[in-house]
Design a protein around this motif. Structure first.
Motif, PDB file in Angstrom:
ATOM      1  N   GLY A  32       0.011  15.997  -1.032  1.00  0.00           N
ATOM      2  CA  GLY A  32      -0.203  14.552  -1.093  1.00  0.00           C
ATOM      3  C   GLY A  32       0.624  13.819  -0.054  1.00  0.00           C
ATOM      4  O   GLY A  32       0.170  12.836   0.538  1.00  0.00           O
ATOM      5  N   SER A  33       1.855  14.299   0.177  1.00  0.00           N
ATOM      6  CA  SER A  33       2.724  13.684   1.186  1.00  0.00           C
ATOM      7  C   SER A  33       2.147  13.859   2.585  1.00  0.00           C
ATOM      8  O   SER A  33       2.145  12.922   3.395  1.00  0.00           O
ATOM      9  CB  SER A  33       4.125  14.297   1.116  1.00  0.00           C
ATOM     10  OG  SER A  33       4.725  14.046  -0.137  1.00  0.00           O
ATOM     11  N   LEU A  78       0.513   7.866  -6.963  1.00  0.00           N
ATOM     12  CA  LEU A  78       0.012   9.211  -6.669  1.00  0.00           C
ATOM     13  C   LEU A  78       1.122  10.260  -6.633  1.00  0.00           C
ATOM     14  O   LEU A  78       1.065  11.259  -7.348  1.00  0.00           O
ATOM     15  CB  LEU A  78      -0.724   9.196  -5.322  1.00  0.00           C
ATOM     16  CG  LEU A  78      -1.483  10.485  -4.966  1.00  0.00           C
ATOM     17  CD1 LEU A  78      -2.607  10.704  -5.981  1.00  0.00           C
ATOM     18  CD2 LEU A  78      -2.060  10.400  -3.566  1.00  0.00           C
ATOM     19  N   CYS A 122       0.830  -1.211   0.000  1.00  0.00           N
ATOM     20  CA  CYS A 122       0.000   0.000   0.000  1.00  0.00           C
ATOM     21  C   CYS A 122       0.866   1.265   0.000  1.00  0.00           C
ATOM     22  O   CYS A 122       0.576   2.232  -0.716  1.00  0.00           O
ATOM     23  CB  CYS A 122      -0.927  -0.003   1.205  1.00  0.00           C
ATOM     24  SG  CYS A 122      -2.206  -1.271   1.155  1.00  0.00           S
ATOM     25  N   ILE A 123       1.940   1.251   0.808  1.00  0.00           N
ATOM     26  CA  ILE A 123       2.830   2.413   0.881  1.00  0.00           C
ATOM     27  C   ILE A 123       3.522   2.660  -0.456  1.00  0.00           C
ATOM     28  O   ILE A 123       3.542   3.798  -0.966  1.00  0.00           O
ATOM     29  CB  ILE A 123       3.874   2.217   1.994  1.00  0.00           C
ATOM     30  CG1 ILE A 123       3.196   2.193   3.358  1.00  0.00           C
ATOM     31  CG2 ILE A 123       4.936   3.332   1.939  1.00  0.00           C
ATOM     32  CD1 ILE A 123       4.125   1.855   4.504  1.00  0.00           C
ATOM     33  N   THR A 171       2.643   1.583  -3.452  1.00  0.00           N
ATOM     34  CA  THR A 171       1.649   1.920  -4.480  1.00  0.00           C
ATOM     35  C   THR A 171       1.229   3.379  -4.372  1.00  0.00           C
ATOM     36  O   THR A 171       1.132   4.091  -5.383  1.00  0.00           O
ATOM     37  CB  THR A 171       0.408   1.014  -4.343  1.00  0.00           C
ATOM     38  OG1 THR A 171       0.807  -0.350  -4.482  1.00  0.00           O
ATOM     39  CG2 THR A 171      -0.615   1.347  -5.425  1.00  0.00           C
ATOM     40  N   TYR A 172       1.000   3.852  -3.156  1.00  0.00           N
ATOM     41  CA  TYR A 172       0.620   5.253  -2.950  1.00  0.00           C
ATOM     42  C   TYR A 172       1.716   6.189  -3.450  1.00  0.00           C
ATOM     43  O   TYR A 172       1.434   7.185  -4.119  1.00  0.00           O
ATOM     44  CB  TYR A 172       0.354   5.502  -1.467  1.00  0.00           C
ATOM     45  CG  TYR A 172      -0.076   6.918  -1.147  1.00  0.00           C
ATOM     46  CD1 TYR A 172      -1.407   7.291  -1.257  1.00  0.00           C
ATOM     47  CD2 TYR A 172       0.862   7.874  -0.751  1.00  0.00           C
ATOM     48  CE1 TYR A 172      -1.806   8.597  -0.967  1.00  0.00           C
ATOM     49  CE2 TYR A 172       0.471   9.178  -0.470  1.00  0.00           C
ATOM     50  CZ  TYR A 172      -0.862   9.531  -0.577  1.00  0.00           C
ATOM     51  OH  TYR A 172      -1.255  10.829  -0.305  1.00  0.00           O
ATOM     52  N   LYS A 173       2.951   5.845  -3.156  1.00  0.00           N
ATOM     53  CA  LYS A 173       4.066   6.700  -3.560  1.00  0.00           C
ATOM     54  C   LYS A 173       4.255   6.704  -5.074  1.00  0.00           C
ATOM     55  O   LYS A 173       4.400   7.766  -5.691  1.00  0.00           O
ATOM     56  CB  LYS A 173       5.359   6.248  -2.889  1.00  0.00           C
ATOM     57  CG  LYS A 173       6.563   7.138  -3.219  1.00  0.00           C
ATOM     58  CD  LYS A 173       7.817   6.660  -2.540  1.00  0.00           C
ATOM     59  CE  LYS A 173       8.976   7.633  -2.798  1.00  0.00           C
ATOM     60  NZ  LYS A 173       9.229   7.858  -4.225  1.00  0.00           N
ATOM     61  N   GLY A 175      -0.826  11.686   2.955  1.00  0.00           N
ATOM     62  CA  GLY A 175      -0.371  10.308   3.095  1.00  0.00           C
ATOM     63  C   GLY A 175       0.117  10.008   4.504  1.00  0.00           C
ATOM     64  O   GLY A 175      -0.152   8.932   5.053  1.00  0.00           O
TER      65      GLY A 175
END
Length: 243
Positions: free
Chosen positions: A135-136, A121, A113-114, A116-118, A139
């Motif tokens: 976004g950071s 996005l 998940c981490i 993929t988010y980085k 997150g």
């Protein structure tokens, strides 16, 4: 009489357990630390750093050993609490392979998940610097919230023999309506582990404190878990009664 969950009482109970079983817990922690350190040195010597697949294998071996030692510590603490008035055998503190695989599965899910988010996005969709910073921050806030909700997954894996998804679901349910108190517990853990770990980079002698603090914060987590269980069931605090 039923006593509501209290952060102060949780810390006191955890400290009493730590003091009463100090030698047993510290001996296990030192052995686990030496084993992980030894395997890290062996892998660095024997496995070439330029080979991707062998490095991946080495990383998996280290993560497996770390998972084994962590779950072993949890089993030991649970056994010390539950076996207060009778002797226990060594086999009771050895984690089962299902527990280790469930633990590793949760770690993989969180890591996936981490990453993929980085990648999706932050690196591709948010090209504007301001949007990327926003976004950071978002997150980090989401990550903190999820940490608070899933921080008891490993206690369910050990104590309830739950699978990876079930343990996450149970942790979400356990922390419901107790977010402030769980946040307080997390703050204490950060104070005892994260800050000394940062200081130890400049003052290595502080690492000795972490060797003692690490098992203690895990006792805090386990006592918190048990107290939350009792709070949801509206029953008296059995953890305190066993001390």
């Amino acid at each position: 009489m039923y006593h509501p969950f209290s952060v102060a009482e949780t810390i006191k109970t955890a400290w009493d357990i730590f003091k009463k079983n100090f030698i047993t817990i510290i001996v296990y922690s030192v052995i686990a630390f030496l084993l992980i350190s030894f395997m890290t040195i062996v892998i660095e010597i024997l496995i070439p750093s330029d080979d991707f697949y062998t490095q991946m294998l080495a990383s998996f071996i280290l993560v497996f050993i770390q998972a084994y030692s962590t779950l072993g510590l949890y089993k030991l603490i649970f056994t010390l609490i539950d076996s207060e008035y009778y002797e226990f055998e060594l086999s009771q503190v050895i984690p089962r392979i299902k527990m280790i695989l469930s633990y590793l599965a949760v770690v993989f899910i969180i890591g996936f998940c981490i990453v993929t988010y980085k990648i999706i996005l932050l690196d591709h969709l948010l090209t504007n610097p301001i949007a990327e910073r926003a976004g950071s921050v978002i997150g980090i806030l989401i990550g903190l919230y999820l940490i608070l909700r899933v921080m008891f997954f490993n206690t369910f894996i050990v104590d309830d023999h739950s699978g990876p998804i079930e343990s996450l679901r149970q942790s979400f349910a356990l922390t419901k309506n107790y977010m402030i108190k769980v946040l307080s517990i997390l703050g204490i853990i950060i104070l005892l582990i994260a800050i000394p770990a940062k200081i130890s980079q400049y003052v290595p002698i502080v690492s000795i404190f972490i060797l003692f603090a690490y098992p203690f914060v895990n006792i805090i987590l386990i006592v918190t878990y048990r107290k939350l269980i009792y709070s949801h069931q509206d029953v008296d605090d059995i953890v305190v009664e066993t001390l």
